[in-house]
Design a protein around this motif. Sequence first.
Motif, short mmCIF file in Angstrom:
data_model
loop_
_atom_site.label_atom_id
_atom_site.label_comp_id
_atom_site.label_asym_id
_atom_site.label_seq_id
_atom_site.Cartn_x
_atom_site.Cartn_y
_atom_site.Cartn_z
N ILE A 127 0.86 -1.19 0.00
CA ILE A 127 0.00 0.00 0.00
C ILE A 127 0.89 1.24 0.00
CG2 ILE A 127 -1.97 1.13 1.07
CD1 ILE A 127 -2.42 -1.80 0.20
N LEU B 162 -4.68 5.36 1.99
CA LEU B 162 -5.14 3.97 2.03
C LEU B 162 -4.49 3.22 3.18
CD1 LEU B 162 -5.06 2.88 -1.73
CD2 LEU B 162 -7.05 3.55 -0.39
N ILE C 159 -6.32 0.66 5.78
CA ILE C 159 -6.38 -0.71 5.26
C ILE C 159 -6.26 -1.77 6.34
CG2 ILE C 159 -3.91 -0.99 4.79
CD1 ILE C 159 -6.83 -2.15 2.55
N ALA D 16 -7.08 -2.56 -2.51
CA ALA D 16 -6.93 -1.63 -1.38
C ALA D 16 -7.83 -0.40 -1.56
CB ALA D 16 -5.48 -1.20 -1.23
N GLN E 176 -11.57 -1.20 -0.51
CA GLN E 176 -11.90 -1.66 0.84
C GLN E 176 -13.26 -1.11 1.24
OE1 GLN E 176 -9.65 0.54 4.02
NE2 GLN E 176 -8.43 1.27 2.28
N LEU F 116 -11.17 -8.28 2.72
CA LEU F 116 -11.29 -6.96 3.32
C LEU F 116 -12.74 -6.74 3.76
CD1 LEU F 116 -9.17 -4.90 0.75
CD2 LEU F 116 -8.42 -5.90 2.92
#
Length: 527
Positions: free
Chosen positions: A167, A172, A176, A322, A325, A357
């Motif tokens: 990431i 993010l 995350i 990501a 999410q 996620l």
Amino acid sequence: MSNYYDYEKLLNQYKVSNSKSWIKLLKGLTTSQASSILRQLIPDYFCSNASLELHQSLKKTFPEFLKMIENTSAYFSSFPKSGIPAQSKSISTHVSPNMNAGIGIAKNSKSQILINSKLQETIDYLKPQSVSEQNWLKLTQSLFKYNNGLGAPWYRHLAKSRYLLDIKNKDLYLTIEKSLSISPIPVFGGTSGLNSVLDMFGGAGTPIVFPSTYWGNMNLISDQKGLLKIKSDYIDINGDVHLNKLEETLNTLKEKGFHKVCLYFNFPHNPSGVVLSKKQALSLSKIIQKHACENFQIINVCDEPYFPFVRGKQAIKSPISAYLQPLYNKNIITFATINGTKRDGMYGFRHSDLIILLAHDIEKDTINEIENNLLAGYFRGCFSFSNSINQYLLARSLSQDPLVALKSPHDLEISQDYLKSESDSIQYMQECMNHSISFLDQISHLKRVQQTEDACGGFFASYQLDEVLVSAGITTMDIHQIGLKHNVGVISAGSYIRINGLIETESIQKFCSNLQETIDSLLMKKN
């Protein structure tokens, strides 16, 4: 005629509306056909007590999740709390190894796993001189025992660390880890992982939205699962991105009464090489957040085998998963398969990490219940146990620690040497692709998809046929077949010719010459 079930008793017991009509229908079917319908109509009848207990708990703590798994295999997958694995764990905790007669593993007189001596010799080639015989024996015994179906804790910790390192976007990264509340699960390749996702969360009749471009194995998986395949021009035939088309598709599905949809994303995209820009990725996230609600749940299915091989200043440098999410939206779940096969070159080993996620504010006890009961039950039913050798090879490489399987997970971290080696691979791929494309673009009558180099990735270069070839009735399959006679191998992927751009530097000019000869010979024959 079906007579295995007492339909009237069953349908009244579960208070099914229009029961008389259902009974009339069911009696005219074979028992197998009737069973399939009953499984959808009264699923709780077919559930174990463990599954029913889990459903009651989720109904209170995470009802959105329970709704997502209705009419899927996950609905029936809870792990019995007093089953053999639970009993085995209790024995290993309370009983000495030489008194353990509950284990399902053959052992020798020293209470060691009975391994074929020649196999042990082969494994011993992996032993570095710095590791003692005693520790190596402990390691091999640890690897050869049955491993948790969700993966070894030491591997899952490193896989989680790796995903977090991927990431690159600061915003993010701050959120995350809340979504990554379940550590990655090692699976038998990306296709296997996505197959499991669609089995657990798709279900027959659920729409799955694909781009209009080629989607390989996912086509077969969708047919096997009975998913309803929907094409959307959110990536069009030219490799251009139109997120408004995806929104149109979502609106249409809602209008037609669907309550759940799977969205398939493959970036870097095969075969076009499309990668989203940061602006596009954020827009995509907003669209999904906007549409996901109690009456229209969204399951993001991210197929990311070509990450982190991206090129261009505008390309996102973090996995698309990501960006997708769920944040605080409990009606979204995002899955991704990443790592292993293409990223690490483990093609024949069949290895990938399944990323899950979830929304941020799910209670820890609920997360544990989903992981230890539902997911553990599902993967136990699929594979029994996970592949510890694959996990060891990759974990040892990631950590540069030959005793990784004996370490506490929280004592492990990704080696800087491994990160440097991967960075070199990314640079090599960028240079090779740019070099190959500079020659491929000179071939007459082919138009490269994804012309911009601002945001692209993967190691394929894909080309469409120009109007001259199309008007002559020449197809990409013609080029594939005639190319074999001219010593040039390309893949026909629908309307594309897909070319692996990592051709040897010394061979690229000859390759292009042979491909040009193939095209010229086809035109000459047609004319």
